[in-house]
Write a protein that holds these residues in place. Structure first.
Motif, PDB file in Angstrom:
ATOM      1  N   LEU A  35      -1.190  -2.628  -5.236  1.00  0.00           N
ATOM      2  CA  LEU A  35      -2.019  -2.502  -4.032  1.00  0.00           C
ATOM      3  C   LEU A  35      -1.331  -1.646  -2.975  1.00  0.00           C
ATOM      4  CD1 LEU A  35      -3.398  -6.155  -3.712  1.00  0.00           C
ATOM      5  CD2 LEU A  35      -4.589  -4.126  -4.573  1.00  0.00           C
ATOM      6  N   LEU A  36      -0.016  -1.849  -2.791  1.00  0.00           N
ATOM      7  CA  LEU A  36       0.719  -1.061  -1.801  1.00  0.00           C
ATOM      8  C   LEU A  36       0.786   0.411  -2.199  1.00  0.00           C
ATOM      9  CD1 LEU A  36       3.700  -3.446  -0.901  1.00  0.00           C
ATOM     10  CD2 LEU A  36       1.705  -2.893   0.501  1.00  0.00           C
ATOM     11  N   LEU A  37       0.975   0.674  -3.493  1.00  0.00           N
ATOM     12  CA  LEU A  37       1.061   2.064  -3.959  1.00  0.00           C
ATOM     13  C   LEU A  37      -0.278   2.772  -3.815  1.00  0.00           C
ATOM     14  CD1 LEU A  37       2.809   4.263  -5.177  1.00  0.00           C
ATOM     15  CD2 LEU A  37       2.236   3.400  -7.452  1.00  0.00           C
ATOM     16  N   ILE A  38      -1.369   2.075  -4.144  1.00  0.00           N
ATOM     17  CA  ILE A  38      -2.706   2.670  -3.966  1.00  0.00           C
ATOM     18  C   ILE A  38      -2.958   2.976  -2.492  1.00  0.00           C
ATOM     19  CG2 ILE A  38      -5.180   2.211  -4.109  1.00  0.00           C
ATOM     20  CD1 ILE A  38      -4.639   0.603  -6.648  1.00  0.00           C
ATOM     21  N   ARG A  39      -2.619   2.008  -1.643  1.00  0.00           N
ATOM     22  CA  ARG A  39      -2.799   2.206  -0.199  1.00  0.00           C
ATOM     23  C   ARG A  39      -1.958   3.383   0.295  1.00  0.00           C
ATOM     24  NH1 ARG A  39      -4.034   3.574   3.818  1.00  0.00           N
ATOM     25  NH2 ARG A  39      -4.354   2.528   5.819  1.00  0.00           N
ATOM     26  N   PHE A  40      -0.757   3.501  -0.210  1.00  0.00           N
ATOM     27  CA  PHE A  40       0.126   4.593   0.211  1.00  0.00           C
ATOM     28  C   PHE A  40      -0.417   5.953  -0.234  1.00  0.00           C
ATOM     29  CE2 PHE A  40       3.567   7.494  -1.052  1.00  0.00           C
ATOM     30  CZ  PHE A  40       4.140   7.732   0.191  1.00  0.00           C
ATOM     31  N   LEU A  41      -0.840   6.057  -1.503  1.00  0.00           N
ATOM     32  CA  LEU A  41      -1.301   7.337  -2.029  1.00  0.00           C
ATOM     33  C   LEU A  41      -2.618   7.781  -1.401  1.00  0.00           C
ATOM     34  CD1 LEU A  41      -0.424   6.995  -5.824  1.00  0.00           C
ATOM     35  CD2 LEU A  41       0.729   8.393  -4.094  1.00  0.00           C
ATOM     36  N   LEU A  42      -3.379   6.836  -0.868  1.00  0.00           N
ATOM     37  CA  LEU A  42      -4.633   7.178  -0.193  1.00  0.00           C
ATOM     38  C   LEU A  42      -4.438   7.449   1.296  1.00  0.00           C
ATOM     39  CD1 LEU A  42      -7.125   4.669  -1.870  1.00  0.00           C
ATOM     40  CD2 LEU A  42      -6.859   7.111  -2.342  1.00  0.00           C
ATOM     41  N   SER A  43      -3.215   7.247   1.793  1.00  0.00           N
ATOM     42  CA  SER A  43      -2.932   7.505   3.201  1.00  0.00           C
ATOM     43  C   SER A  43      -2.680   8.999   3.418  1.00  0.00           C
ATOM     44  CB  SER A  43      -1.713   6.699   3.648  1.00  0.00           C
ATOM     45  OG  SER A  43      -0.543   7.160   2.972  1.00  0.00           O
ATOM     46  N   GLU A  44      -2.460   9.379   4.658  1.00  0.00           N
ATOM     47  CA  GLU A  44      -2.233  10.793   4.981  1.00  0.00           C
ATOM     48  C   GLU A  44      -0.948  11.314   4.343  1.00  0.00           C
ATOM     49  OE1 GLU A  44      -1.758  13.661   8.940  1.00  0.00           O
ATOM     50  OE2 GLU A  44      -2.510  11.602   9.132  1.00  0.00           O
ATOM     51  N   ILE A  45       0.113  10.529   4.420  1.00  0.00           N
ATOM     52  CA  ILE A  45       1.374  10.967   3.822  1.00  0.00           C
ATOM     53  C   ILE A  45       1.285  10.954   2.300  1.00  0.00           C
ATOM     54  CG2 ILE A  45       2.434   8.654   3.783  1.00  0.00           C
ATOM     55  CD1 ILE A  45       5.074  10.025   4.551  1.00  0.00           C
ATOM     56  N   GLY A  46       0.499  10.023   1.746  1.00  0.00           N
ATOM     57  CA  GLY A  46       0.286  10.012   0.298  1.00  0.00           C
ATOM     58  C   GLY A  46      -0.488  11.235  -0.159  1.00  0.00           C
ATOM     59  N   LEU A  47      -1.465  11.645   0.648  1.00  0.00           N
ATOM     60  CA  LEU A  47      -2.217  12.859   0.339  1.00  0.00           C
ATOM     61  C   LEU A  47      -1.303  14.075   0.388  1.00  0.00           C
ATOM     62  CD1 LEU A  47      -4.956  14.140  -0.268  1.00  0.00           C
ATOM     63  CD2 LEU A  47      -5.356  14.281   2.200  1.00  0.00           C
TER      64      LEU A  47
END
Length: 298
Positions: free
Chosen positions: A147-159
């Motif tokens: 869940l944390l990794l999905i949230r991170f990759l969908l964030s601005e820095i993840g993008l």
């Protein structure tokens, strides 16, 4: 297959699911072939084992293991970004160095944790057997990480990280600090792998300097199998597919080793891995050709 063997395969699948998440982050997101994981996996085990035997709380020891793994990934990234060493060679250098570092941390080739308090110790107070409760704890940890990794990759820095892996020059032209993003991604990747190593040591009651042998192969196998089992380009599907691929891989290996008709032994693990990965690589193309032949002509 017996229930104990099945739960044991699921337990290993969940642990190596974290390795698959780390490999996915470096290999798929950043397009950074990273062999550091062969050293950061036993690094996590070495740090948590040394911490626990020194009287440190297992939760804190696990966090220290993750920090050590992040530092290892950061070293690889700095060698590549700052000193322009080829990413594959940089990761090999870090992996080789970690073998000696792990020996230094433990002070000997292996440490037993059977009599030490670990994250699994509170489970012994429950009425259920350990082989049934350990997978539940590991599943909870893996779920939080997913869940944390999905949230991170969908964030601005993840993008920004995904853009860096897809096209570094274009990402840099858009004002993204490609070097810093690469360092962050490699640190997160190896922190997940070190977490897997720490959980492996606590679940199995020992840490050994040779634990990391073939870790990258298992991680890649889980990622590739996951992409075949759960095809899709969205971030949630790709991340969940890593864990599904790891579970599928471990269950299939357990079934193959227990099937007397095949005559396989534990020493045939690498052969089974090669066959599974080969099938996972060939299957999508074969399936596409079959669907094209079956499609009606317009």
């Amino acid at each position: 297959m017996s229930t104990v063997a099945l739960l044991g395969a699921i337990e290993l699948g969940l642990i190596y699911g974290l390795v698959a998440l780390g490999v996915f982050l470096s290999f798929r997101v950043l397009d950074f072939p990273d062999l550091t994981v062969d050293g950061s996996f036993p690094l996590g085990a070495a740090v948590v084992a040394t911490a626990v035997t020194s009287g440190i709380d297992p939760w804190l020891g696990t966090l220290l293991a993750m920090a050590a793994g992040a530092l290892a990934g950061l070293v690889t990234a700095v060698l590549n970004v700052r000193f322009k060493i080829l990413h594959l060679l940089a990761s090999i250098l870090t992996m080789i160095a970690l073998y000696s570092i792990n020996l230094r941390i433990m002070g000997r080739p292996n440490i037993a944790l059977l009599t030490e308090p670990t994250l699994m110790t509170p489970l012994e107070r429950l009425s259920l057997p350990l082989y049934a409760t350990r997978p539940l704890l590991l599943a909870a940890v893996v779920l939080v990480c997913v869940l944390l990794l999905i949230r991170f990759l969908l964030s601005e820095i993840g993008l920004a990280m995904r853009a860096t892996g897809a096209n570094p020059r274009m990402a840099e032209a858009q004002g993204i600090a490609v070097g810093g993003i690469t360092c962050l991604g490699m640190a997160l990747s190896n922190a997940l792998v070190a977490l897997a190593g720490a959980l492996f040591a606590q679940a199995n009651g020992f840490a050994d300097v040779t634990l990391g042998t073939g870790t990258i192969v298992v991680g890649l196998a889980a990622v590739i199998i996951g992409e075949t089992v759960l095809p899709g380009r969205s971030v949630p599907v790709a991340v969940v597919g890593c864990v599904v691929g790891s579970l599928f891989y471990r269950v299939v290996v357990a079934l193959a080793l227990e099937a007397d008709i095949l005559g396989l032994q534990a020493s045939d693990l690498n052969l089974i891995t090669a066959v599974l990965v080969g099938v996972a690589l060939v299957l999508p193309a074969t399936r596409a050709k079959l669907m094209a032949r079956l499609a009606p002509v317009r």
